[in-house]
Design a protein around this motif. Structure first.
Motif, PDB file in Angstrom:
ATOM      1  N   UNK A  21      71.774  55.393  62.906  1.00 30.63           N
ATOM      2  CA  UNK A  21      71.856  54.749  64.344  1.00 30.63           C
ATOM      3  C   UNK A  21      70.917  55.744  65.201  1.00 30.63           C
ATOM      4  N   UNK A  22      70.385  56.785  65.129  1.00 32.53           N
ATOM      5  CA  UNK A  22      69.511  57.819  65.632  1.00 32.53           C
ATOM      6  C   UNK A  22      68.078  57.194  65.179  1.00 32.53           C
ATOM      7  N   UNK A  23      67.856  56.998  63.882  1.00 31.55           N
ATOM      8  CA  UNK A  23      66.600  56.612  63.276  1.00 31.55           C
ATOM      9  C   UNK A  23      66.282  55.493  63.834  1.00 31.55           C
ATOM     10  N   UNK A  24      67.258  54.349  63.992  1.00 30.82           N
ATOM     11  CA  UNK A  24      66.999  53.245  64.407  1.00 30.82           C
ATOM     12  C   UNK A  24      66.509  53.190  65.903  1.00 30.82           C
ATOM     13  N   UNK A  25      66.980  53.988  66.718  1.00 27.05           N
ATOM     14  CA  UNK A  25      66.319  54.114  68.063  1.00 27.05           C
ATOM     15  C   UNK A  25      64.822  54.525  68.164  1.00 27.05           C
ATOM     16  N   UNK A  26      64.645  55.420  66.992  1.00 23.27           N
ATOM     17  CA  UNK A  26      63.237  55.973  67.038  1.00 23.27           C
ATOM     18  C   UNK A  26      62.485  54.588  66.479  1.00 23.27           C
ATOM     19  N   UNK A  27      62.871  53.807  65.681  1.00 20.50           N
ATOM     20  CA  UNK A  27      62.268  52.640  65.323  1.00 20.50           C
ATOM     21  C   UNK A  27      62.227  51.668  66.337  1.00 20.50           C
ATOM     22  N   UNK A  28      63.056  51.760  67.133  1.00 20.25           N
ATOM     23  CA  UNK A  28      62.818  50.667  68.097  1.00 20.25           C
ATOM     24  C   UNK A  28      61.940  51.192  69.167  1.00 20.25           C
ATOM     25  N   UNK A  29      61.904  52.633  69.451  1.00 21.83           N
ATOM     26  CA  UNK A  29      60.712  53.030  70.405  1.00 21.83           C
ATOM     27  C   UNK A  29      59.220  52.572  69.876  1.00 21.83           C
ATOM     28  N   UNK A  30      59.243  52.828  68.498  1.00 22.04           N
ATOM     29  CA  UNK A  30      57.739  52.307  67.834  1.00 22.04           C
ATOM     30  C   UNK A  30      57.728  50.998  67.937  1.00 22.04           C
ATOM     31  N   UNK A  31      58.609  49.796  67.826  1.00 21.75           N
ATOM     32  CA  UNK A  31      58.486  48.736  67.903  1.00 21.75           C
ATOM     33  C   UNK A  31      57.980  48.410  69.293  1.00 21.75           C
ATOM     34  N   UNK A  32      58.662  48.664  70.385  1.00 20.97           N
ATOM     35  CA  UNK A  32      58.431  48.487  71.810  1.00 20.97           C
ATOM     36  C   UNK A  32      56.992  49.094  72.108  1.00 20.97           C
ATOM     37  N   UNK A  33      56.440  49.891  71.487  1.00 20.90           N
ATOM     38  CA  UNK A  33      55.185  50.596  71.766  1.00 20.90           C
ATOM     39  C   UNK A  33      54.119  49.614  71.734  1.00 20.90           C
ATOM     40  N   UNK A  34      54.133  48.532  71.062  1.00 23.60           N
ATOM     41  CA  UNK A  34      53.088  47.716  70.623  1.00 23.60           C
ATOM     42  C   UNK A  34      52.190  48.012  69.772  1.00 23.60           C
ATOM     43  N   UNK A  35      52.302  49.118  69.020  1.00 27.67           N
ATOM     44  CA  UNK A  35      51.403  49.519  68.082  1.00 27.67           C
ATOM     45  C   UNK A  35      51.777  48.862  66.607  1.00 27.67           C
ATOM     46  N   UNK A  36      50.882  48.599  65.870  1.00 26.74           N
ATOM     47  CA  UNK A  36      51.254  48.018  64.471  1.00 26.74           C
ATOM     48  C   UNK A  36      51.840  48.899  63.804  1.00 26.74           C
TER      49      UNK A  36
END
Length: 95
Positions: A21-36
């Motif tokens: 669940x914590x790692x998923x929040x980091x991946x969500x941060x990356x996804x929302x950042x707009x970077x590939x």
């Protein structure tokens, strides 16, 4: 500014049932950042400007701590060259 690749693996020090669940929040941060980006089984690779990607790495640490981690072990890999580097040039022949 040249495009670079940064791979990030975060290992938050939380009870085992809370790691994903914590790692998923980091991946969500990356996804929302707009970077590939591309999620792999051991790390997530991002593509963009170095300063932007390093800011994401920094924010990832903060997310882990805010989610209850007492400590965060992170592995960061940077592929940088003056003319830029992309994920596609490295893996397109395998797709």
């Amino acid at each position: 500014m040249a495009t670079v690749n940064v791979s990030l693996q975060v290992i938050p020090c939380v009870p085992e049932n809370q790691i994903y669940p914590v790692v998923d929040k980091v991946i969500d941060l990356i996804a929302k950042s707009g970077v590939k980006y591309e999620v792999g089984p051991m790390e997530t690779t991002m593509e963009g400007e170095l300063d932007t990607l390093l800011e994401i790495v920094k924010r990832a640490q903060d997310i882990c701590i805010s989610e209850g981690a007492s400590r965060v072990l992170s592995v960061v890999k940077i592929d940088y060259k003056k003319e830029g580097v992309t994920m596609d040039e490295k893996i397109s022949k395998y797709r």
